[in-house]
Design an enzyme around this catalytic site. Structure first.
Site, PDB file in Angstrom:
ATOM      1  N   SER A   1      15.002 -11.580  39.379  1.00  0.00           N
ATOM      2  CA  SER A   1      15.670 -12.566  38.516  1.00  0.00           C
ATOM      3  C   SER A   1      17.122 -12.170  38.295  1.00  0.00           C
ATOM      4  CB  SER A   1      14.953 -12.661  37.169  1.00  0.00           C
ATOM      5  OG  SER A   1      13.594 -12.925  37.393  1.00  0.00           O
TER       6      SER A   1
ATOM      7  N   GLY B   1       9.785 -15.098  33.431  1.00  0.00           N
ATOM      8  CA  GLY B   1      10.399 -16.357  33.861  1.00  0.00           C
ATOM      9  C   GLY B   1      11.517 -16.133  34.850  1.00  0.00           C
TER      10      GLY B   1
ATOM     11  N   LYS C   1       7.975  -4.104  43.415  1.00  0.00           N
ATOM     12  CA  LYS C   1       9.407  -3.817  43.257  1.00  0.00           C
ATOM     13  C   LYS C   1       9.617  -2.934  42.025  1.00  0.00           C
ATOM     14  CE  LYS C   1      12.456  -6.582  41.462  1.00  0.00           C
ATOM     15  NZ  LYS C   1      12.994  -5.748  40.363  1.00  0.00           N
ATOM     16  N   ASP C   2       8.911  -3.277  40.938  1.00  0.00           N
ATOM     17  CA  ASP C   2       8.961  -2.452  39.726  1.00  0.00           C
ATOM     18  C   ASP C   2       7.837  -1.426  39.852  1.00  0.00           C
ATOM     19  OD1 ASP C   2      10.988  -3.983  37.899  1.00  0.00           O
ATOM     20  OD2 ASP C   2       9.708  -5.506  38.784  1.00  0.00           O
TER      21      ASP C   2
ATOM     22  N   GLN D   1      11.494  -4.680  25.440  1.00  0.00           N
ATOM     23  CA  GLN D   1      11.663  -3.833  26.624  1.00  0.00           C
ATOM     24  C   GLN D   1      13.107  -3.742  27.094  1.00  0.00           C
ATOM     25  OE1 GLN D   1       9.006  -6.494  29.085  1.00  0.00           O
ATOM     26  NE2 GLN D   1      10.401  -5.909  30.719  1.00  0.00           N
TER      27      GLN D   1
ATOM     28  N   HIS E   1       7.815 -14.027  42.583  1.00  0.00           N
ATOM     29  CA  HIS E   1       6.783 -14.575  41.683  1.00  0.00           C
ATOM     30  C   HIS E   1       5.872 -15.554  42.438  1.00  0.00           C
ATOM     31  CE1 HIS E   1      10.049 -13.595  38.639  1.00  0.00           C
ATOM     32  NE2 HIS E   1       9.028 -12.880  38.232  1.00  0.00           N
TER      33      HIS E   1
HETATM   34  O1  PAF Z   1       8.027  -7.362  35.256  1.00  0.00           O
HETATM   35  C1  PAF Z   1       8.234  -8.148  34.311  1.00  0.00           C
HETATM   36  O2  PAF Z   1       8.616  -9.291  34.508  1.00  0.00           O
HETATM   37  C2  PAF Z   1       8.012  -7.689  32.886  1.00  0.00           C
HETATM   38  O3  PAF Z   1       8.343  -6.349  32.741  1.00  0.00           O
HETATM   39  C3  PAF Z   1       6.575  -7.949  32.386  1.00  0.00           C
HETATM   40  C4  PAF Z   1       5.552  -7.146  33.179  1.00  0.00           C
HETATM   41  C5  PAF Z   1       6.255  -9.428  32.475  1.00  0.00           C
HETATM   42  C6  PAF Z   1       6.456  -7.528  30.919  1.00  0.00           C
HETATM   43  O4  PAF Z   1       7.352  -8.210  30.116  1.00  0.00           O
END
Ligand code: PAF
Length: 319
Positions: free
Chosen positions: A193, A37, A156-157, A67, A43
């Site tokens: 975010s 979110g 990015k990740d 996480q 996104h």
């Molecule tokens: O990248 C993210 O927003 C989160 O790590 C994910 C992949 C939705 C898992 O919670």
């Protein structure tokens, strides 16, 4: 509410799994966009690419507690559900799953994914113990619920993208993971975010990360460059910004994310940096000499070219 015209909000994982079965029976494929979110232009770009696939677009919004290695980071994480649903509708999502923690982790909650190996242990894995176990556990649950689908994740990740791709390859053969380019604000800051949590001074200072990455790329393209000199160039640029505190800078091979000894093959420059309480990550692509050339004279001498797979926004809006 405006968003309720088109988007269907679903809270039950089982119900969504049934709905997706139904879509597949009608001959439609599924495009899955997992998020936590607080949606932003990054996104929007994932949703746009999902929509372009011609499949039914399914967005999931869940701030996944497992996480976060730091409870205060979890508590602080921005939550903007109404705005997220408006954006989901604007970007053509058809179904949005917003599950409770009990839905995502139903009792007795016995199955957890443990990530292992170099892809996991370095960089984010080293800085945030247990982080990737939580990511892969929740993404595994989402993949299990979605079944056959194409799933969209941002570059990015980058380490996360590599790990969810490995998860799909090892456990979910009917899930195809698609990596999407980093989307940047006009000053080069990668959309995240977490940007909304920065003070205005830190938000301005954060532009140093992308500038430093570009300087690293520039250094790589010069004669005699090495991975160490590229890393040093990135570090020294960031160190000139007093508000920034470097967590790591690495020039890595993309196959295993191990530090690149020489500027050969496909690489990535990874950065993590703190601005006050907010930690940001970013990366850019870098291509070195062809691996075959590595055996001959001049190996590792640089002449790298930069793969700037990135989209720049024209507006300064943070989210
Ligand atoms: O990248 C993210 O927003 C989160 O790590 C994910 C992949 C939705 C898992 O919670």
């Amino acid at each position: 509410m405006r968003w309720a015209r088109y988007v269907r909000l679903i809270r039950s994982v089982t119900q969504l799994a049934y709905e997706l079965e139904e879509e597949r029976r009608k001959g439609r494929g599924i495009a899955l966009v997992p998020t936590m979110g607080s949606l932003h232009a990054g996104h929007s770009s994932l949703l746009a690419q999902a929509r372009q696939s011609g499949r039914a677009v399914v967005l999931t919004i869940f701030v996944n507690p497992t996480q976060f290695d730091d409870r205060s980071d979890f508590d602080r994480y921005p939550r903007t559900q109404d705005r997220d649903l408006e954006l989901a509708e604007a970007e053509g999502a058809e179904l949005v799953l917003v599950p409770s923690t009990e839905q995502m982790y139903p009792p007795p909650d016995v199955v957890r994914v443990t990530a292992s190996g170099p892809l996991t242990e370095l960089w984010e894995g080293a800085s945030r113990p247990g982080h990737f176990d939580g990511v892969l556990t929740v993404v595994g649950r989402l993949f299990g619920m979605a079944g056959s689908c194409r799933a969209f994740f941002g570059e990015k990740d980058y380490q996360q993208l590599r790990l969810v791709s490995a998860l799909a390859a090892e456990m979910f053969p009917l899930v195809e993971v698609v990596g999407c380019p980093v989307v940047r604000e006009a000053d080069g800051v990668a959309c995240s975010s977490r940007n909304a949590l920065l003070s205005s001074e830190d938000r301005r200072a954060a532009a140093v990360i992308h500038r430093a990455l570009l300087e690293g790329c520039d250094r790589a393209s010069r004669h005699g460059a090495s991975a160490a000199s590229v890393e040093a160039a990135v570090r020294s640029r960031i160190e000139k910004e007093p508000r920034a505190e470097i967590d790591y800078v690495g020039v890595v091979r993309i196959d295993d994310l191990v530090p690149a000894g020489e500027l050969v093959g496909e690489m990535r420059i990874l950065v993590a940096c703190r601005f006050g309480p907010v930690r940001l990550i970013d990366n850019v692509a870098l291509s070195g000499a062809a691996p075959e050339a590595g055996a001959g004279a001049g190996a590792g001498e640089g002449h790298a070219v930069v793969g700037r797979r990135t989209a720049i926004l024209s507006s300064q809006d943070d989210d």
